[in-house]
Scaffold this active site. Structure first.
Site, PDB file in Angstrom:
ATOM      1  N   ARG A  67       0.799  -1.218   0.000  1.00 24.53           N
ATOM      2  CA  ARG A  67       0.000   0.000   0.000  1.00 24.53           C
ATOM      3  C   ARG A  67       0.837   1.276   0.000  1.00 24.53           C
ATOM      4  O   ARG A  67       1.922   1.320   0.579  1.00 24.53           O
ATOM      5  CB  ARG A  67      -0.929   0.002   1.229  1.00 24.53           C
ATOM      6  CG  ARG A  67      -1.976  -1.093   1.172  1.00 24.53           C
ATOM      7  CD  ARG A  67      -2.689  -1.258   2.500  1.00 24.53           C
ATOM      8  NE  ARG A  67      -3.703  -2.325   2.418  1.00 24.53           N
ATOM      9  CZ  ARG A  67      -3.444  -3.624   2.613  1.00 24.53           C
ATOM     10  NH1 ARG A  67      -2.203  -4.014   2.904  1.00 24.53           N
ATOM     11  NH2 ARG A  67      -4.400  -4.520   2.505  1.00 24.53           N
ATOM     12  N   HIS A  92      -0.920  -2.544  -4.577  1.00 20.94           N
ATOM     13  CA  HIS A  92      -0.358  -3.469  -5.581  1.00 20.94           C
ATOM     14  C   HIS A  92      -0.345  -2.893  -6.993  1.00 20.94           C
ATOM     15  O   HIS A  92      -0.616  -3.593  -7.968  1.00 20.94           O
ATOM     16  CB  HIS A  92      -1.117  -4.791  -5.575  1.00 20.94           C
ATOM     17  CG  HIS A  92      -0.938  -5.605  -4.331  1.00 20.94           C
ATOM     18  ND1 HIS A  92       0.230  -5.609  -3.598  1.00 20.94           N
ATOM     19  CD2 HIS A  92      -1.787  -6.447  -3.678  1.00 20.94           C
ATOM     20  CE1 HIS A  92       0.099  -6.429  -2.557  1.00 20.94           C
ATOM     21  NE2 HIS A  92      -1.121  -6.934  -2.573  1.00 20.94           N
ATOM     22  N   HIS A 162       2.545 -12.994  -5.329  1.00 15.24           N
ATOM     23  CA  HIS A 162       1.445 -13.058  -4.373  1.00 15.24           C
ATOM     24  C   HIS A 162       0.836 -14.461  -4.304  1.00 15.24           C
ATOM     25  O   HIS A 162      -0.387 -14.618  -4.244  1.00 15.24           O
ATOM     26  CB  HIS A 162       0.387 -12.022  -4.757  1.00 15.24           C
ATOM     27  CG  HIS A 162      -0.419 -11.495  -3.608  1.00 15.24           C
ATOM     28  ND1 HIS A 162      -1.370 -12.258  -2.957  1.00 15.24           N
ATOM     29  CD2 HIS A 162      -0.425 -10.293  -2.986  1.00 15.24           C
ATOM     30  CE1 HIS A 162      -1.934 -11.533  -2.005  1.00 15.24           C
ATOM     31  NE2 HIS A 162      -1.377 -10.339  -1.999  1.00 15.24           N
ATOM     32  N   TYR A 164      -0.604 -17.829  -2.836  1.00 11.26           N
ATOM     33  CA  TYR A 164      -1.249 -18.309  -1.620  1.00 11.26           C
ATOM     34  C   TYR A 164      -0.872 -19.778  -1.466  1.00 11.26           C
ATOM     35  O   TYR A 164      -1.266 -20.619  -2.274  1.00 11.26           O
ATOM     36  CB  TYR A 164      -2.768 -18.195  -1.726  1.00 11.26           C
ATOM     37  CG  TYR A 164      -3.329 -16.800  -1.666  1.00 11.26           C
ATOM     38  CD1 TYR A 164      -3.909 -16.312  -0.496  1.00 11.26           C
ATOM     39  CD2 TYR A 164      -3.319 -15.972  -2.787  1.00 11.26           C
ATOM     40  CE1 TYR A 164      -4.457 -15.031  -0.448  1.00 11.26           C
ATOM     41  CE2 TYR A 164      -3.858 -14.696  -2.746  1.00 11.26           C
ATOM     42  CZ  TYR A 164      -4.424 -14.237  -1.569  1.00 11.26           C
ATOM     43  OH  TYR A 164      -4.970 -12.966  -1.519  1.00 11.26           O
ATOM     44  N   ASP A 233      -1.695  -9.335   8.458  1.00  9.03           N
ATOM     45  CA  ASP A 233      -1.465  -8.661   7.183  1.00  9.03           C
ATOM     46  C   ASP A 233      -0.417  -7.589   7.456  1.00  9.03           C
ATOM     47  O   ASP A 233      -0.682  -6.385   7.362  1.00  9.03           O
ATOM     48  CB  ASP A 233      -2.758  -8.064   6.627  1.00  9.03           C
ATOM     49  CG  ASP A 233      -2.603  -7.594   5.183  1.00  9.03           C
ATOM     50  OD1 ASP A 233      -1.525  -7.834   4.593  1.00  9.03           O
ATOM     51  OD2 ASP A 233      -3.549  -6.987   4.645  1.00  9.03           O
ATOM     52  N   GLN A 271       5.796  -9.577   3.741  1.00 11.38           N
ATOM     53  CA  GLN A 271       4.414  -9.387   4.169  1.00 11.38           C
ATOM     54  C   GLN A 271       3.780 -10.742   4.454  1.00 11.38           C
ATOM     55  O   GLN A 271       3.699 -11.593   3.559  1.00 11.38           O
ATOM     56  CB  GLN A 271       3.614  -8.649   3.098  1.00 11.38           C
ATOM     57  CG  GLN A 271       2.212  -8.233   3.539  1.00 11.38           C
ATOM     58  CD  GLN A 271       2.192  -6.944   4.353  1.00 11.38           C
ATOM     59  OE1 GLN A 271       3.218  -6.288   4.523  1.00 11.38           O
ATOM     60  NE2 GLN A 271       1.025  -6.568   4.843  1.00 11.38           N
ATOM     61  N   GLU A 291       5.075 -12.735   1.167  1.00 11.66           N
ATOM     62  CA  GLU A 291       5.446 -11.848   0.075  1.00 11.66           C
ATOM     63  C   GLU A 291       6.726 -11.079   0.404  1.00 11.66           C
ATOM     64  O   GLU A 291       6.687 -10.081   1.122  1.00 11.66           O
ATOM     65  CB  GLU A 291       4.321 -10.853  -0.196  1.00 11.66           C
ATOM     66  CG  GLU A 291       2.941 -11.463  -0.395  1.00 11.66           C
ATOM     67  CD  GLU A 291       1.845 -10.439  -0.179  1.00 11.66           C
ATOM     68  OE1 GLU A 291       1.916  -9.343  -0.762  1.00 11.66           O
ATOM     69  OE2 GLU A 291       0.908 -10.729   0.599  1.00 11.66           O
TER      70      GLU A 291
END
Length: 324
Positions: A67, A92, A162, A164, A233, A271, A291
């Protein structure tokens, strides 16, 4: 450079040593990572599904991952306003960030592919025309992601992937995964997930993953930071002269499947996102993101490692996913 191919066909790498990877030129996306046939990431059944994905599933995030507060920053005395696509913030790279663009395939071999993207001056509000080369390479049971970039003007750049991860190859929560992080500090955030500027020690908190522990119990600890983000987060940080060296950042494992992932990178931050807002066809906390990246909102934060890329300078970062 001329492209060996373009479009959004599936690119398949590896298989000889048990590690197989599927990539999409759209978003420079990791669609699948399989070890001896077992899927280790969340993915969609069809490649076309990624065109409307809202979760950045396996995508390359850029120009600036994470961000930027209010989508605004100042560089060389000039103010820039980016689109705000995450509440009051820019996330992003914006509405049409690198995850929404089709990359060119420059070179492809059985274990390596090189992708290329040219981002025009003013793309999503950022200054400078930027060229990005991203290489995915399988070496034994590890996937190496190397990033190179050049800009015609001073700009911002902070690239990551990114993915998962779910090492159990099922629809279960990642709460039964064990996680270890080598960072001693993390960045607390406000209610909009922007760092407050504080660097907080993990010791004695829910954020202490200095020794491997289950993710679920950590998520259920009483902690204001967890309440604000509905889970993890947050950016864990590495500081000092060696922060830019290739280093072990995270170890994720599952006793259920016996699989393990190590994340190494030259980036100064990682992250941790526990999939708090995943939705159909997935469920919250079905995947975990690790991340490796620059620190969030660095351009607006005093003393954070710079995410600026000067004109003509080479941007160079490496992320390694090592499976066992």
């Amino acid at each position: 450079m001329s492209a060996a191919g373009t479009g959004d066909s599936v690119i398949r790498l590896g298989g000889n040593k048990g590690l197989e990877v599927e990539l999409l030129p759209f978003g420079a996306t990791i669609r699948s990572i399989r070890l001896f046939g077992q899927e280790l990431t969340l993915n969609y059944p069809q490649a076309a599904d990624y065109q409307t994905d809202e979760f950045y599933l396996g995508a390359t995030a850029g120009r600036v991952a994470n961000r930027i507060a209010k989508g605004s920053f100042e560089l060389n005395g000039q103010s820039y306003q980016l689109d705000c696509n995450n509440g009051p913030n820019h996330l992003h790279g914006g509405v049409a960030g690198f995850n929404r663009q089709s990359w060119q395939v420059l070179k492809q071999q059985s274990d390596t592919v090189q992708l290329y993207l040219r981002s025009a001056d003013g793309d999503q509000g950022y200054p400078g025309a930027v060229q990005v080369w991203q290489q995915f390479r399988i070496v034994d049971k590890q996937l190496e992601l190397s990033f190179l970039a050049l800009s015609t003007k001073d700009t911002l750049l902070n690239l990551t992937n990114h993915c998962y991860f779910n090492l159990n190859n099922d629809n279960s929560s990642i709460e039964n995964h064990q996680l270890q992080l080598t960072a001693t500090d993390y960045l607390p955030t406000d209610e909009h997930a922007i760092p407050t500027g504080e660097r907080r020690a993990v010791a004695g908190t829910a954020f202490d993953f200095s020794k491997a522990k289950l993710v679920g119990p950590a998520l259920r600890q009483q902690d204001q930071q967890l309440a604000l983000a509905n889970g993890f987060d947050h950016c864990f940080i590495w500081q000092g002269a060696d922060a830019a060296e290739l280093k072990l950042m995270a170890v994720l494992s599952s006793s259920q499947s016996g699989r393990q992932l190590e994340v190494l990178s030259t980036q100064p931050g990682l992250q941790l996102y526990t999939g708090n807002f995943l939705a159909a066809p997935f469920t919250p906390r079905q995947g975990i993101c690790l991340e490796a990246q620059g620190w969030p909102d660095a351009i607006n934060q005093l003393g954070f490692p710079s995410t600026q890329l000067k004109a003509g300078e080479l941007y160079q970062q490496l992320i390694v996913y090592k499976f066992s």
